[in-house]
Design a protein around this motif. Structure first.
Motif, PDB file in Angstrom:
ATOM      1  N   THR A  13       0.871  -1.134  -0.095  1.00  0.00           N
ATOM      2  CA  THR A  13      -0.058  -0.059   0.118  1.00  0.00           C
ATOM      3  C   THR A  13       0.742   1.221   0.020  1.00  0.00           C
ATOM      4  OG1 THR A  13      -1.317  -1.422   1.349  1.00  0.00           O
ATOM      5  CG2 THR A  13      -2.058   0.944   1.038  1.00  0.00           C
ATOM      6  N   LEU A  19      -7.597  20.741   4.999  1.00  0.00           N
ATOM      7  CA  LEU A  19      -8.764  20.124   5.291  1.00  0.00           C
ATOM      8  C   LEU A  19      -8.531  18.771   5.890  1.00  0.00           C
ATOM      9  CD1 LEU A  19     -11.269  21.555   2.822  1.00  0.00           C
ATOM     10  CD2 LEU A  19     -11.463  21.638   5.034  1.00  0.00           C
ATOM     11  N   LEU A  24     -11.560  13.704   2.558  1.00  0.00           N
ATOM     12  CA  LEU A  24     -10.196  13.206   3.125  1.00  0.00           C
ATOM     13  C   LEU A  24     -10.397  13.414   4.535  1.00  0.00           C
ATOM     14  CD1 LEU A  24      -7.834  14.096   0.303  1.00  0.00           C
ATOM     15  CD2 LEU A  24      -8.476  11.910   0.903  1.00  0.00           C
ATOM     16  N   GLY A  25     -10.634  14.855   4.965  1.00  0.00           N
ATOM     17  CA  GLY A  25     -10.610  14.839   6.589  1.00  0.00           C
ATOM     18  C   GLY A  25     -11.708  14.011   7.114  1.00  0.00           C
ATOM     19  N   LEU A  26     -12.598  13.580   6.507  1.00  0.00           N
ATOM     20  CA  LEU A  26     -13.769  12.728   7.382  1.00  0.00           C
ATOM     21  C   LEU A  26     -13.993  11.413   7.140  1.00  0.00           C
ATOM     22  CD1 LEU A  26     -16.560  15.444   7.066  1.00  0.00           C
ATOM     23  CD2 LEU A  26     -15.172  14.995   9.310  1.00  0.00           C
ATOM     24  N   SER A  64     -14.076   8.585   9.644  1.00  0.00           N
ATOM     25  CA  SER A  64     -15.261   8.771  10.945  1.00  0.00           C
ATOM     26  C   SER A  64     -16.352   8.237  10.406  1.00  0.00           C
ATOM     27  CB  SER A  64     -15.555  10.210  11.059  1.00  0.00           C
ATOM     28  OG  SER A  64     -14.495  11.093  11.233  1.00  0.00           O
ATOM     29  N   LEU A 124     -14.368  -2.914  -6.694  1.00  0.00           N
ATOM     30  CA  LEU A 124     -13.396  -2.471  -7.769  1.00  0.00           C
ATOM     31  C   LEU A 124     -14.247  -2.645  -9.356  1.00  0.00           C
ATOM     32  CD1 LEU A 124      -9.717  -2.935  -6.778  1.00  0.00           C
ATOM     33  CD2 LEU A 124     -11.241  -0.963  -6.939  1.00  0.00           C
ATOM     34  N   PHE A 176      -9.892  11.703 -10.319  1.00  0.00           N
ATOM     35  CA  PHE A 176      -9.560  11.866  -8.847  1.00  0.00           C
ATOM     36  C   PHE A 176     -10.319  11.306  -8.005  1.00  0.00           C
ATOM     37  CE2 PHE A 176      -6.761  15.441 -10.434  1.00  0.00           C
ATOM     38  CZ  PHE A 176      -5.577  15.086  -9.713  1.00  0.00           C
ATOM     39  N   PHE A 190     -12.068   8.323  -8.382  1.00  0.00           N
ATOM     40  CA  PHE A 190     -11.791   6.844  -8.639  1.00  0.00           C
ATOM     41  C   PHE A 190     -10.398   6.722  -7.819  1.00  0.00           C
ATOM     42  CE2 PHE A 190      -9.693   7.014 -13.020  1.00  0.00           C
ATOM     43  CZ  PHE A 190      -8.605   6.036 -12.702  1.00  0.00           C
ATOM     44  N   SER A 191      -9.588   7.545  -8.029  1.00  0.00           N
ATOM     45  CA  SER A 191      -8.346   7.291  -7.270  1.00  0.00           C
ATOM     46  C   SER A 191      -8.242   7.508  -5.878  1.00  0.00           C
ATOM     47  CB  SER A 191      -7.177   8.285  -8.154  1.00  0.00           C
ATOM     48  OG  SER A 191      -6.976   7.989  -9.473  1.00  0.00           O
ATOM     49  N   VAL A 192      -8.898   8.596  -5.531  1.00  0.00           N
ATOM     50  CA  VAL A 192      -8.771   9.119  -4.029  1.00  0.00           C
ATOM     51  C   VAL A 192      -9.725   8.575  -3.227  1.00  0.00           C
ATOM     52  CG1 VAL A 192      -8.956  10.978  -2.430  1.00  0.00           C
ATOM     53  CG2 VAL A 192      -7.771  11.338  -4.700  1.00  0.00           C
ATOM     54  N   LEU A 212      -9.921   3.711  -5.287  1.00  0.00           N
ATOM     55  CA  LEU A 212      -8.882   3.122  -4.930  1.00  0.00           C
ATOM     56  C   LEU A 212      -8.115   3.299  -3.497  1.00  0.00           C
ATOM     57  CD1 LEU A 212      -7.238   3.271  -8.639  1.00  0.00           C
ATOM     58  CD2 LEU A 212      -8.849   1.550  -7.407  1.00  0.00           C
ATOM     59  N   MET A 213      -7.886   4.333  -3.079  1.00  0.00           N
ATOM     60  CA  MET A 213      -7.256   4.602  -1.625  1.00  0.00           C
ATOM     61  C   MET A 213      -8.291   4.136  -0.633  1.00  0.00           C
ATOM     62  SD  MET A 213      -5.617   8.531  -1.999  1.00  0.00           S
ATOM     63  CE  MET A 213      -5.553   8.818  -0.299  1.00  0.00           C
ATOM     64  N   GLY A 251      -7.372   0.406  -0.972  1.00  0.00           N
ATOM     65  CA  GLY A 251      -5.987   0.091  -0.783  1.00  0.00           C
ATOM     66  C   GLY A 251      -5.527   0.801   0.594  1.00  0.00           C
ATOM     67  N   GLY A 252      -6.304   1.614   1.111  1.00  0.00           N
ATOM     68  CA  GLY A 252      -5.584   2.320   2.411  1.00  0.00           C
ATOM     69  C   GLY A 252      -6.451   2.808   3.446  1.00  0.00           C
TER      70      GLY A 252
END
Lengths: 339, 116, 613, 203
Positions: free
Chosen positions: B56, B107, D46-48, D51, D64, D191, D193-195, D198-199, D202-203
Motif C-alpha cells: 500500500t 482540510l 479526506l478529512g472525514l 469517521s 472495484l 481523482f 476513482f483514485s482518491v 482506490l485509496m 487500498g489504504g
C-alpha cells in the motif's frame, strides 16, 4: 474625557499597565505566559511605530511641500518610477519583519510546549470543559470537579486541556495567558503559571449564544499547601462532608428535591450544571453576580435564572416557598472547603 | 460588438482548409494514442490496488501519480490547453490547482485532531 | 428587435430588463447604499447598547442578531456591491469597451445579489435574524440556532452565485475587450485591481459555496460533516469559511487601492509612481491572500508548526502593501496636490490604513495573537482596514466618478464637512477599541460588566459612531442638493484615463468609435503629447447592442421563492422549493433556446449625438 | 444572408466571433473556479473519511469491478466528445450531433450505474446521515453525479435545439464549451476513482 488625553502620548502602555487592578488586562501580565505575549506585543508595536513614524513623516512632508498653491498651474514632471527605491522599500520591511517573525516562531513553540515529566516535574493538570454558559474544571489527578472558580497552586506549571460539551467556546485569562479554543470533539492544550496569589478574571471569547457575554470565570491562585487542602477537601464524599461541617439539614433536603439532578456536591449529583461543592466560597454567583447582604441576587437567580443571564439553561424555580428558599440559600452558603 | 460580414446564425457550409484537415487528422491520431494510454493507466491503477502483491505504501502515491498524468493528458490533449492563445486559460487553471493544494492539505491535516 | 423598438419602453421595465453595464452599475450602487445605511443603522443600535455597562437597551439575542447582520450586510450586501457598481460602470469605460463580455450574465449577477440580500434581511420579520456571527461557526450555527441561519445560508448562496458570475464577467471583459493598444501593462490601476479582485472571487467563492452547501445539507437533510456525535469535525467549516473569507477582505480592499491609485495620480497631476511595481504588488497581495487564511484560526488548535507557517506568510503580505503605500507617497512627491474631496479621502486613507495595516502585522504574530484573538483589538483592526481602506475608497471613488456616472458634481463644501466628520468619528470610534480589547473585552459581547475599567472608552466609541452616522446623512443630503450643478464637459478633473474622454451624460454605446490607446494614462498622453483628442481605432459605423431581458429577474425570483420552501420544509411546503426551482430552470431553458442577436444603433443616431454635444 | 465567401471553415469555429471567444475564455475561468469547488469537497472527504461512527467504511462497500466499468464508460464518453469536436471542425454537422448523442448515452449509463451504486450502499447501511464519512462521500460523489446529470441535460438541450439549424458561428462555441465541461467531469472522476475508491480499498 481626560482619559483620552492621557491616551494620546505613546506612553499609553505604561499607563494602562497601571490600571490592571482587576487582574483582567493583558497589558498587566501576571505570569510567564502573559509576559511572553506582552513582550511580543511590545516588540511588534515598537517595530510598527517605527514604520508609522517613517510613513507619516514622508506623508506630511509631501502633502505640505507639494500642495497646490493658488494660481499654480504648472504640469509636474511625469516620473515613471525608481527601481532602486522599489528595492529599498521591499528589502527594509522584509528585514523588519524578520525581527518579529523569528522570536514569534520561537515563542509559538514555547507556548505549545505542554510536555511534562510525569515523575519529576511539579505540575497540575486541569481539564477545562466549557458549557453554555459556564465552566467546569476537572482535576483528574485529584479526582476533583469544580465549577466556575479554577483553583491553581502558585509557581506550578498548570497544564490545561480544553474541551467543550456543546458549541465552541474560548478560554481566556488575559492577565495569565492568551486564549485557546474549547472545541467540541477536539482537545486543545495550553499551559500557564501564576507566580502570585490572586484572583484572575477569565472570559469566554468565542460567540457561543445568548449568554456569551456573561460566561465569565475566575482563576484563583493560592499557595501550593492551600491548594492541596482545597483539592483534598473537594474530593470528600457527602458522608465525610457531613462529619466535618454542620450543614443545614433542611437546606440539604430542598437541594436534593430540586437541584441534585443537575448540580453535584461532594461527588453526589448530576453534571448538567456547575459543581457546587465549594459554592460558599465562590467569588461571584453564576460567574458574574455579586454577593449581596440579603442574598437577593442568589434568590432571584434561582427563581428566574434567565432574567439576568439570558440563554441560561438552568430550570427556573419561581414557586419555591420562602422558607425553603432560605434554607437552600443557607445550605449553599455553608458549602465551603477551605475553612 | 458588431461582427461585420458574417451572420452568426447562417449555417456554415464549406470545408476546412487542407492545412486544417491535416492538422485534424494528426490531432485525431494523438487523441487516440492518448486515450489508449489513459485506459492503460487506469487499468494499471486498478491492478495495483486489486493485487495484494504491491504494498500500500507504494500503491497510493503511485495511483495518485497516475491520476495526475491522466489529468494532464485530459487538459492538454483532449481540452487543447496546449494550443496557442490559451495563456490565460493555463494561468487560471494552474492558479486554481496551486490554491487547491493547500486547501486539500489543510482540510485533511489541520483539523485539530493531530497537532502540527 | 429594432433600435426604435429598443427605445420605446417604460422606465421601470427598462431598469428591470436592462443589460447596460452603466445602468446595472447604478443599480448596484443604489442597492449597496441602501444596505450600507441599513448595516450602519444596525451598528448604531449596537453602539447605543454598549454605551453604558450592563445596559438593557437591547436583549442579548437581538444583539447577537444585529452583530451577525451588521457583518454580513456590510461585507456581502454593501461593500462588495458598491465596489461592483463602480467596477461595472467604470471598468468598460477605462478599457475602451462598449459593454462587458456577458451583458445578460451581468444583469443576472445583480438580480441574484439583490434577491439574496432581500431574502437574508427578511429573516428579521420571520422568526429572527441569524445570530451566530457573520462567520457562522458550527456547531452554534448548525445545531444551536433557529431559522435565521437558513436565511443566512440560502441568502448568501444566492447572492454569492451572483458575485461569482460578476467576477468571471469582469475577468473576460478585461482580458478580451480592451481597446486596441491597451496592453495589460497600460491598464489603469482600478482596472488592474478589478482584475485581481475578480480572480480572487473566482477562486474564493467556490469554497464559500461548498461551505454553505455543507451547512445547508447539515441543517436541512441531517448530514453530519460537523456533527461531533457522528464523527464530524467542526474545524472543517472554519477552514472552508476562511479559505473564502480571507481572500474576501482582499476582494474588498484591492479595488479600493485601485480607486486611490486613480485619485492620487489625477489630483497630483502626475503619472502613478512605479506603475509596474504597483501591478506586481497587487498580484502578489492577491496570491498571498490565499495562503494565509488560517491566521483566523490560531487558537483553534492546529499546532505550532501550522501556526508559525501561517504567521510568517501573513507577515509577508505587509511587504507588497508597503510597496503600494510608498508608491502612492512618491506619486504625490513632486506633484501638484489638489485637495478636492475625492483626494481628501485618499489622503485620509493613507494614515488610517497604515494604522490598520500595522495592527494586522501585530495580529499575525501568532503567539501574541492568543491575546488579541476575538477581542475588541480585532474589531478595531478590521474596522481600520475596512472603513479606513474600503469605505474611504468607496466615498473617494463616489466623489471622483460622480460627474461621470450622474452628470453632476457633488458639492465640495458639504463633501469636505462630510469627510472631516466621518474621519474624526471613525478614529474616535475605533482607536480606543484597541485598548478595550487588550484590557479584556471580548468581541461580540451583548454588554459588559461595570467596574472593569471598560466604561469610558466604550462611551467614547459610541460618540464616534454617532458622528459617523450624522456624517453619512450629510453625504445623502449632498447627493440631493448638488443635483443642480450640472456638469457637461465630461472631464471635470482634468482626467488621465479613457472614461473622461466621453461626453456627459455617457451615451448608451460609450464610445462612438473605439479609441486607440498609445500609453498608460491614454487621455493624458493625448492631451499633453497629442492634439487632446483620442485617436479612433475604427471608422464610425452602426453599433451593435445586446437586447434587454427580463429573464435574469425571473431566474432570481425563482431561487428566492424556492428558498422559502427549503426554510419552511417542516411545514410541508417543499413544493414551494420545487416550484421555485422550476421557475429558475424554466427561465434558464428559455434563455438557452431563444436566439437573441441584439440590435444596431444606426450611425445617423450616433452622429446626432456627437453633433448635439 | 449566407455569405458565399465562407467556402472554407475558419480553423477555430468556437473562437471565430467575439461572443465565442468570450464564452470560451469565460468557461475556462469557470472551470478554474470549479477546481476549488471540488478541492473543497475532496478536502472535506479526506478529512472525514475515517469517521465511520460505527457504520460501514470504504473497504466494506466499494467494489472495484463496478468502479472500473464506470471509469471506462466515462473515459470513453470523453473520447466520443473529442470525435464530436473533430467532426465539427471538419464541417460534418451530422457527425457532431451523432457523437454528442453517443456521449450523452454513455453519460446516462454512467449515471445509471452511480444511482445503482448509491442504492446498494444505502441497503448496506450507509445512509447519508449515518456517519461523517457517509455524508462526505455522498456529497463529493453526488456533486460529481449532479455535474454529470447537468451535462446530460445541457448537451441534450443543445442537440434538440440545434438539430436542424446546421453548424453556425453561434452554436459552434456552445457545443465546444459543453465538451470542455464534459472533459472536466472526467478530470474530476479521475481523482474520485483514485482518491475515494482506490485509496478507500487500498489504504
Amino acid at each position: 474625557m481626560k482619559y483620552l488625553w492621557r491616551l494620546l502620548p505613546l506612553g499609553f502602555i505604561l499607563l494602562l499597565a497601571g490600571c490592571g487592578k482587576q487582574n483582567l488586562s493583558a497589558l498587566d501580565p501576571q505570569g510567564p505566559v502573559a509576559d511572553i505575549q506582552f513582550d511580543l506585543i511590545k516588540l511588534s508595536l515598537y517595530i510598527m511605530i517605527f514604520v508609522i513614524v517613517v510613513v507619516f513623516a514622508i506623508y506630511l512632508f509631501v502633502i505640505i511641500k507639494y500642495r497646490e498653491r493658488p494660481g499654480d498651474t504648472h504640469i509636474p514632471k511625469q516620473v515613471h518610477g525608481n527601481k532602486a527605491l522599489e528595492v529599498v522599500w521591499t528589502v527594509i520591511p522584509i528585514i523588519l519583519l524578520l525581527f518579529l517573525a523569528i522570536p514569534n516562531v520561537m515563542q509559538t513553540f514555547t507556548l505549545a510546549d505542554v510536555d511534562v515529566n510525569e515523575e519529576e516535574d511539579d505540575f497540575v493538570r486541569v481539564v477545562v470543559t466549557a458549557h453554555q454558559f459556564w465552566w467546569e474544571f476537572e482535576y483528574p489527578d485529584y479526582d476533583v470537579v469544580a465549577g466556575q472558580d479554577m483553583y491553581i497552586p502558585t509557581n506550578t506549571k498548570i497544564i490545561i486541556e480544553l474541551e467543550a460539551s456543546d458549541v465552541i467556546h474560548s478560554f481566556w485569562v488575559p492577565a495569565l495567558a492568551g486564549k485557546q479554543d474549547n472545541v467540541p470533539g477536539i482537545t486543545n492544550d495550553m499551559w500557564l503559571i501564576a507566580p502570585q496569589e490572586g484572583i484572575y478574571q477569565g472570559k469566554c471569547t468565542e460567540l457561543c449564544g445568548e449568554g456569551h457575554w456573561l460566561m465569565d470565570f475566575k482563576v484563583i491562585a493560592v499557595d501550593p499547601d492551600t491548594f492541596d487542602t482545597w483539592a483534598s477537601s473537594m474530593a470528600r464524599t457527602v458522608d465525610e462532608e457531613e462529619e466535618v461541617n454542620v450543614v443545614s439539614a433542611e437546606g440539604r433536603e430542598v437541594f436534593e428535591q430540586n437541584c441534585i439532578s443537575c448540580h453535584a456536591i461532594s461527588g453526589e449529583g448530576g453534571d448538567l450544571g456547575p459543581n457546587l461543592t465549594n459554592f460558599g466560597e465562590r467569588s461571584v454567583i453564576a460567574g458574574f453576580l455579586d454577593w449581596d447582604e440579603n442574598d437577593e441576587n442568589l434568590e432571584n437567580f434561582i427563581r428566574y435564572p434567565t432574567e439576568k443571564k439570558p440563554g441560561n439553561l438552568m430550570q427556573p424555580f419561581p414557586n419555591l416557598a420562602d422558607d425553603e428558599m432560605d434554607a437552600l440559600i443557607d445550605y449553599l452558603k455553608s458549602l465551603k472547603v477551605l475553612e | 460588438m458588431a461582427q461585420h460580414g458574417i451572420d452568426p446564425t447562417a449555417p456554415l457550409t464549406g470545408e476546412p482548409t487542407k492545412k486544417t484537415k491535416r492538422k485534424l487528422a494528426k490531432e485525431l491520431r494523438t487523441q487516440l494514442i492518448s486515450f489508449t494510454f489513459m485506459i492503460f493507466l487506469t487499468t494499471i491503477a486498478f491492478i495495483s490496488i486489486a493485487s495484494d502483491a504491491i504494498p500500500t505504501g507504494f500503491a497510493i502515491p503511485f495511483i495518485l501519480l497516475l491520476a495526475c498524468i491522466q489529468v494532464v493528458l485530459q487538459l492538454y490533449v483532449f481540452m487543447h490547453l496546449n494550443e496557442r492563445g490559451n495563456g490565460w486559460q493555463n494561468a487560471m487553471i494552474w492558479t486554481g490547482v496551486l490554491i487547491a493544494i493547500p486547501t486539500v492539505a489543510s482540510l485533511m491535516l489541520l483539523l485539530g485532531i493531530v497537532k502540527f | 428587435m429594432s433600435y426604435a423598438k429598443a427605445q420605446s419602453k417604460s422606465a421601470v421595465w427598462d431598469w428591470l430588463t436592462t443589460v447596460d453595464h452603466k445602468k446595472i452599475g447604478i443599480m448596484y450602487l443604489v442597492a449597496g447604499a441602501f444596505f450600507f445605511a441599513l448595516g450602519g443603522f444596525e451598528a448604531i443600535l449596537m453602539r447605543i447598547q454598549l454605551m453604558f455597562p450592563e445596559a438593557s437597551f437591547l436583549p442579548a439575542q437581538t444583539f447577537n442578531e444585529l452583530l451577525t447582520m451588521h457583518g454580513t450586510t456590510m461585507i456581502f450586501l454593501a461593500a462588495m456591491p458598491i465596489l461592483f457598481g463602480l467596477m461595472n460602470y467604470i471598468v468598460p469605460l477605462q478599457i475602451g469597451a462598449r459593454d462587458v463580455a456577458f451583458p445578460f450574465l451581468n444583469s443576472l449577477g445583480f438580480w441574484l445579489f439583490l434577491f439574496g440580500g432581500i431574502l437574508l434581511n427578511l429573516s428579521w420579520f420571520f422568526g429572527g435574524a441569524p445570530d451566530a456571527g457573520w462567520t457562522a461557526y458550527v456547531p452554534l450555527s448548525s445545531e444551536y440556532s433557529g431559522t435565521g441561519i437558513d436565511y443566512y445560508v440560502l441568502g448568501l448562496q444566492i447572492s454569492g452565485a451572483g458575485t461569482l458570475i460578476g467576477g468571471i464577467n469582469f475577468l473576460v471583459t478585461i482580458i478580451n475587450m480592451r481597446a486596441p493598444g491597451m496592453s495589460m501593462m497600460r491598464m489603469p490601476l482600478f482596472t488592474w485591481s478589478t482584475f485581481v479582485a475578480s480572480t480572487l472571487i473566482l477562486f474564493a467563492f467556490p469554497a464559500l459555496t461548498i461551505g454553505l452547501l455543507l451547512l445547508m445539507l447539515e441543517r436541512i437533510f441531517g448530514a453530519t460533516y460537523f456533527a461531533v456525535h457522528a464523527g464530524g469535525n467542526v474545524v472543517i467549516w472554519q477552514h472552508l469559511f476562511w479559505i473564502f473569507g480571507h481572500p474576501e477582505v482582499y476582494i474588498l480592499i484591492l479595488p479600493a487601492f485601485g480607486i486611490f491609485s486613480e485619485i492620487i495620480s489625477t489630483f497630483s497631476k502626475k503619472r502613478l509612481f512605479g506603475y509596474s511595481a504597483m501591478v506586481f504588488a497587487t498580484l502578489l497581495i492577491g496570491f498571498l491572500g490565499f495562503m494565509v487564511w488560517a491566521h483566523h484560526m490560531f487558537t483553534v488548535g492546529m499546532g505550532p508548526i501550522a501556526n508559525s507557517i501561517f504567521a510568517v506568510a501573513t507577515m509577508a503580505i505587509a511587504v507588497p502593501t508597503g510597496i503600494k503605500i510608498f508608491n502612492w507617497l512618491f506619486t504625490m512627491m513632486g506633484g501638484r496636490i489638489q485637495f478636492t474631496t475625492a483626494n481628501l479621502f485618499a489622503l485620509g486613507f493613507i494614515p488610517s490604513f497604515v494604522m490598520g495595516g500595522v495592527t494586522g502585522v501585530m495580529l499575525a504574530t501568532s503567539a501574541a495573537n492568543y491575546q488579541f484573538h476575538d477581542t475588541y483589538f480585532v474589531v478595531a483592526h478590521f474596522h481600520y482596514v475596512i472603513i479606513g481602506g474600503v469605505v474611504l475608497g468607496i466615498f473617494g471613488g463616489a466623489f471622483y466618478w460622480w460627474p461621470r456616472m450622474f452628470g453632476y458634481k457633488l458639492d465640495e463644501k458639504l463633501g469636505k464637512i462630510f469627510f472631516w466628520m466621518f474621519l474624526f468619528g471613525f478614529h474616535l470610534t475605533f482607536f480606543v477599541q484597541h485598548f478595550l480589547g487588550l484590557m479584556g473585552m471580548p468581541r461580540r459581547v451583548a454588554s459588559y460588566l461595570d467596574g472593569q475599567g471598560l466604561n469610558d472608552m466604550n462611551f467614547i466609541s459610541t460618540i464616534g459612531a454617532f458622528l459617523m452616522g450624522v456624517a453619512f446623512i450629510i453625504f445623502v443630503v449632498n447627493i440631493f442638493v448638488s443635483m443642480k450643478n450640472r456638469e457637461t464637459s465630461g472631464d471635470p478633473w482634468d482626467g488621465r484615463t479613457l472614461e473622461w474622454t466621453i461626453p456627459s451624460p455617457t451615451p448608451e454605446y460609450n464610445f462612438a468609435q473605439t479609441p486607440l490607446v498609445r500609453d498608460v494614462d491614454a487621455y493624458w498622453h493625448e492631451k499633453y503629447e497629442g492634439d487632446g483628442k483620442m485617436k479612433a481605432a475604427e471608422p464610425l459605423g452602426d453599433i451593435h447592442m445586446p437586447n434587454g431581458s427580463i429573464l435574469p429577474v425571473i431566474i432570481s425570483i425563482g431561487l428566492f421563492i424556492s428558498s422559502f420552501g427549503f426554510i419552511y420544509r417542516e411545514h410541508g411546503v417543499i413544493w414551494v422549493a420545487i416550484l421555485g426551482l422550476a421557475i429558475t430552470f424554466g427561465a434558464m431553458f428559455v434563455r438557452s433556446i431563444k436566439e437573441d442577436h441584439g440590435y444596431h444603433i444606426p450611425v445617423e443616431e450616433i452622429k446626432n449625438d456627437k453633433g448635439g454635444k | 444572408m449566407a455569405d458565399q465567401h465562407v467556402q472554407t471553415l475558419p480553423p477555430n469555429l468556437e473562437k471565430a466571433t467575439l461572443e465565442g471567444k468570450n464564452k470560451y475564455l469565460g468557461f475556462w475561468l469557470f472551470l478554474g473556479g470549479e477546481t476549488i469547488l471540488f478541492a473543497s469537497l475532496f478536502g472535506t472527504y479526506l478529512g472525514l473519511r475515517g469517521s465511520l461512527n460505527g457504520g460501514p467504511g470504504p473497504s466494506d462497500l466499494f467494489h472495484l469491478p463496478l468502479v472500473f466499468i464506470m471509469t471506462m464508460i466515462l473515459l470513453t464518453s470523453s473520447l466520443t466528445s473529442v470525435f464530436a469536436i473533430i467532426s465539427m471542425k471538419k464541417g460534418n454537422y451530422k457527425g457532431l450531433l451523432t457523437w454528442m448523442t453517443v456521449t450523452v448515452l454513455l453519460g446516462a449509463a454512467f449515471l445509471g450505474f452511480e444511482i445503482y451504486e448509491f442504492v446498494e450502499y444505502v441497503e448496506h447501511d450507509l445512509g447519508f446521515t449515518t456517519s461523517a464519512f457517509g455524508s462526505a462521500f455522498y456529497t463529493l460523489v453526488g456533486t460529481h453525479g449532479a455535474h454529470v446529470a447537468f451535462g446530460i441535460a445541457w448537451i441534450t438541450t443543445l442537440i434538440i435545439r440545434y438539430r436542424k439549424s446546421g453548424l453556425t458561428l453561434t452554436n459552434a462555441p456552445k457545443f465546444y464549451v459543453a465538451v470542455l465541461y464534459w472533459h472536466f467531469i472526467d478530470v474530476v472522476w479521475v481523482f474520485i476513482f483514485s482518491v475515494v475508491y482506490l485509496m478507500g480499498i487500498g489504504g
